[in-house]
Scaffold this motif. Structure first.
Motif, mmCIF file in Angstrom:
data_model
loop_
_atom_site.group_PDB
_atom_site.id
_atom_site.type_symbol
_atom_site.label_atom_id
_atom_site.label_comp_id
_atom_site.label_asym_id
_atom_site.label_seq_id
_atom_site.Cartn_x
_atom_site.Cartn_y
_atom_site.Cartn_z
ATOM 1 N N TRP A 213 -0.619 -3.407 -13.734
ATOM 2 C CA TRP A 213 0.632 -4.128 -13.525
ATOM 3 C C TRP A 213 1.768 -3.201 -13.112
ATOM 4 N N ILE A 214 2.593 -3.702 -12.179
ATOM 5 C CA ILE A 214 3.786 -2.988 -11.730
ATOM 6 C C ILE A 214 4.923 -3.992 -11.574
ATOM 7 N N HIS A 215 6.119 -3.607 -11.993
ATOM 8 C CA HIS A 215 7.271 -4.489 -11.830
ATOM 9 C C HIS A 215 7.632 -4.581 -10.349
ATOM 10 N N ALA A 216 8.010 -5.777 -9.901
ATOM 11 C CA ALA A 216 8.298 -5.992 -8.478
ATOM 12 C C ALA A 216 9.409 -5.087 -7.966
ATOM 13 N N ASP A 217 10.357 -4.706 -8.818
ATOM 14 C CA ASP A 217 11.423 -3.824 -8.354
ATOM 15 C C ASP A 217 10.889 -2.420 -8.070
ATOM 16 N N ASP A 218 9.912 -1.972 -8.846
ATOM 17 C CA ASP A 218 9.281 -0.684 -8.556
ATOM 18 C C ASP A 218 8.500 -0.744 -7.246
ATOM 19 N N HIS A 219 7.829 -1.866 -6.997
ATOM 20 C CA HIS A 219 7.150 -2.037 -5.714
ATOM 21 C C HIS A 219 8.163 -1.941 -4.579
ATOM 22 N N SER A 220 9.311 -2.587 -4.752
ATOM 23 C CA SER A 220 10.348 -2.575 -3.716
ATOM 24 C C SER A 220 10.848 -1.169 -3.434
ATOM 25 N N SER A 221 11.091 -0.412 -4.481
ATOM 26 C CA SER A 221 11.597 0.950 -4.271
ATOM 27 C C SER A 221 10.557 1.812 -3.577
ATOM 28 N N ALA A 222 9.275 1.584 -3.867
ATOM 29 C CA ALA A 222 8.219 2.346 -3.211
ATOM 30 C C ALA A 222 8.136 1.999 -1.726
ATOM 31 N N VAL A 223 8.237 0.717 -1.396
ATOM 32 C CA VAL A 223 8.188 0.306 0.009
ATOM 33 C C VAL A 223 9.366 0.892 0.780
ATOM 34 N N LEU A 224 10.544 0.866 0.201
ATOM 35 C CA LEU A 224 11.716 1.437 0.879
ATOM 36 C C LEU A 224 11.531 2.935 1.099
ATOM 37 N N THR A 225 10.924 3.622 0.137
ATOM 38 C CA THR A 225 10.641 5.050 0.274
ATOM 39 C C THR A 225 9.660 5.306 1.417
ATOM 40 N N ILE A 226 8.604 4.498 1.494
ATOM 41 C CA ILE A 226 7.616 4.661 2.575
ATOM 42 C C ILE A 226 8.250 4.355 3.924
ATOM 43 N N LEU A 227 9.058 3.324 3.980
ATOM 44 C CA LEU A 227 9.719 2.961 5.229
ATOM 45 C C LEU A 227 10.597 4.109 5.728
ATOM 46 N N ASP A 228 11.279 4.772 4.807
ATOM 47 C CA ASP A 228 12.196 5.856 5.179
ATOM 48 C C ASP A 228 11.483 7.179 5.436
ATOM 49 N N GLU A 229 10.455 7.483 4.637
ATOM 50 C CA GLU A 229 9.904 8.830 4.632
ATOM 51 C C GLU A 229 8.401 8.907 4.883
ATOM 52 N N GLY A 230 7.710 7.769 4.923
ATOM 53 C CA GLY A 230 6.257 7.795 5.078
ATOM 54 C C GLY A 230 5.821 8.295 6.439
ATOM 55 N N ARG A 231 4.648 8.907 6.487
ATOM 56 C CA ARG A 231 4.093 9.414 7.741
ATOM 57 C C ARG A 231 3.403 8.292 8.499
ATOM 58 N N ILE A 232 3.719 8.168 9.777
ATOM 59 C CA ILE A 232 3.163 7.105 10.605
ATOM 60 C C ILE A 232 1.638 7.190 10.595
ATOM 61 N N GLY A 233 1.016 6.011 10.460
ATOM 62 C CA GLY A 233 -0.439 5.929 10.435
ATOM 63 C C GLY A 233 -1.054 6.090 9.065
ATOM 64 N N GLU A 234 -0.226 6.406 8.068
ATOM 65 C CA GLU A 234 -0.757 6.668 6.728
ATOM 66 C C GLU A 234 -0.749 5.408 5.866
ATOM 67 N N THR A 235 -1.645 5.399 4.893
ATOM 68 C CA THR A 235 -1.699 4.376 3.849
ATOM 69 C C THR A 235 -1.283 5.004 2.532
ATOM 70 N N TYR A 236 -0.465 4.286 1.770
ATOM 71 C CA TYR A 236 -0.017 4.753 0.459
ATOM 72 C C TYR A 236 -0.321 3.684 -0.578
ATOM 73 N N LEU A 237 -0.944 4.093 -1.683
ATOM 74 C CA LEU A 237 -1.201 3.177 -2.784
ATOM 75 C C LEU A 237 -0.036 3.216 -3.761
ATOM 76 N N ILE A 238 0.393 2.025 -4.204
ATOM 77 C CA ILE A 238 1.546 1.892 -5.095
ATOM 78 C C ILE A 238 1.072 1.356 -6.436
ATOM 79 N N GLY A 239 1.286 2.123 -7.493
ATOM 80 C CA GLY A 239 0.925 1.695 -8.840
ATOM 81 C C GLY A 239 1.780 2.385 -9.874
#
Length: 331
Positions: A213-239
Motif C-alpha cells: 500500500w502507498i498513499h495517493a499523495d506519495d504516488h503523486s509526488s513520485a510521478v512529479l519527480t519522474i516527470l521533472d527528473e526521470g530519464r527518457i525511456g526508463e521505467t520506475y517502480l513506485i512503492g
C-alpha cells in the motif's frame, strides 16, 4: 508547464491534480470521460485559472490531438482499472487501456510532447506469500486478468513508441493506492463505507492476499519527480514498503472505527486472485532522490477513514449500486 492529465477526475489522477496545484505553478487541463469512476466533484475547489476540465474520450483522436498540441507534457492516468469489472466485461479495458494509450502516443509523437505513462505492479503477476523477492524494473510481465493484461499491453506500446519513434516518454508502475477520492468499489473505501453504513465489511476468501500500500499523495509526488527528473525511456517502480495482507487491513479498519476486529464476513474469492504484490523502489529513490512521506500505514489509513466520514456526499451516490453489483456476485 502546461500539463494534460488524462483521467484527472478519477481517484489517483485527481489526487495528482491537487498535488500539482499545491506544490507547483503548473497549469493543468484534465481530460476525462467521466465513466462511473470519474467524478467532477473530486476537482471541486481547485482554482479555475489553474485547472481546466475537458469532457472527452482519450480514444477520440481529433480531440486528443488538439489537447496534446497545447500541452508541454502529458501525464496519462486514464484507465479502466478494476479487476472484478474486467472479468465481467473485458471490452472497455481494451478500448481505454490499449486504443486510448495508442491515440495519446500518436499525438505525442506528432507534436514532440513529453509523455509519462502511469501503470500498475499488477502487470508482473503475483509473488508467493513466502517469497522474499519484490518486483523490480527487470521483472518479466505475467499479467493474470483482462485489466492487468491490457495495462501490460499499454506499457509495451509506450516502450515501442520510445524505441521506434523517439517519443520522450517514461513509465511508472505503482503499488496499490489508498487515500481520498477513491471509488467505493475498491477494497479500502468499500470496507470503510460499509462500516459507516452499518454493514459488515467483506473479505475475499481467507484474506491472505498481500498488497503493497502507498498513499495517493506519495504516488503523486513520485510521478512529479519522474516527470521533472526521470530519464527518457526508463521505467520506475513506485512503492512505500507498505505490505499488508487483506485480513490485517480489514481488521485495522474495524479497530480504527471502534468495531470488534472480527466483525466482517468472508465472501467468495475473486477468480485468479493474485497472491502478493511487493515493490522494490530502489531505482526511484537512489537515482531521483524520492522518498515517501506517509510511512505509517495506520496513520494514513486513519486519515483516509476521516476523509470518508467527512465526505459522505461524495461517495454516497455510488454506494447502493456498488453493493447491489457485489451482491449479485455473492461478494
Amino acid at each position: 508547464m502546461r500539463l494534460l492529465v488524462t483521467g484527472g477526475a478519477g481517484f489517483i489522477g485527481s489526487n495528482f491534480v491537487h498535488h500539482v496545484v499545491e506544490h507547483t505553478d503548473h497549469r493543468v487541463t484534465v481530460l476525462d470521460r467521466l465513466t462511473y469512476a470519474g467524478n467532477r466533484a473530486s476537482l471541486a475547489g481547485l482554482p479555475e485559472d489553474r485547472v481546466a476540465f475537458v469532457h472527452g474520450d482519450i480514444a477520440d483522436a481529433d480531440l486528443v490531438d488538439d489537447l496534446v498540441a497545447a500541452a508541454d507534457a502529458v501525464v496519462h492516468y486514464a484507465a479502466e482499472s478494476h479487476n472484478d469489472n474486467s472479468l465481467h466485461d473485458p471490452n472497455p479495458f481494451l478500448h481505454t487501456n490499449l486504443i486510448g494509450t495508442f491515440t495519446l502516443l500518436e499525438a505525442a509523437r506528432k507534436h514532440g510532447t513529453r509523455f509519462h505513462h502511469i501503470s500498475t505492479d499488477e502487470v508482473y503477476g503475483d509473488l508467493e506469500l513466502d517469497d522474499p523477492a519484490r518486483f523490480t524494473e527487470e521483472t518479466p510481465y505475467n499479467p493474470s486478468s483482462p485489466y492487468s493484461s491490457t495495462k501490460a499491453g499499454s506499457d509495451l506500446l509506450v516502450r515501442a513508441w520510445v524505441r521506434s519513434f523517439g517519443v520522450s516518454a517514461t513509465i511508472s508502475n505503482c503499488s496499490n493506492n489508498y487515500g481520498p477520492y477513491q471509488h467505493v468499489e475498491k477494497f479500502i473505501p468499500r470496507q470503510i463505507t460499509n462500516v459507516l453504513r452499518g454493514i459488515r465489511p467483506k473479505l475475499y476468501g481467507e484474506g491472505r492476499n498481500v498488497r503493497d500500500w502507498i498513499h495517493a499523495d506519495d504516488h503523486s509526488s513520485a510521478v512529479l519527480t519522474i516527470l521533472d527528473e526521470g530519464r527518457i525511456g526508463e521505467t520506475y517502480l513506485i512503492g512505500a514498503d507498505g505490505e499488508k495482507d487483506n485480513k490485517t487491513v480489514v481488521e485495522l479498519i474495524l479497530h480504527l472505527m471502534g468495531r470488534p476486529t472480527d466483525d466482517y464476513d468472508h465472501v467468495t474469492d475473486r477468480a485468479g486472485h493474485d497472491l502478493r504484490y511487493a515493490i522494490d523502489s530502489t531505482k526511484l529513490r537512489d537515482e531521483l532522490g524520492w522518498q515517501p512521506r506517509f510511512r505509517d500505514f495506520e496513520a494514513g489509513l486513519a486519515a483516509t477513514i476521516e476523509w470518508y466520514r467527512d465526505h459522505e456526499e461524495w461517495w454516497a451516490p455510488a454506494k447502493d449500486s456498488t453493493e447491489a453489483f457485489y451482491a449479485r456476485l455473492g461478494q
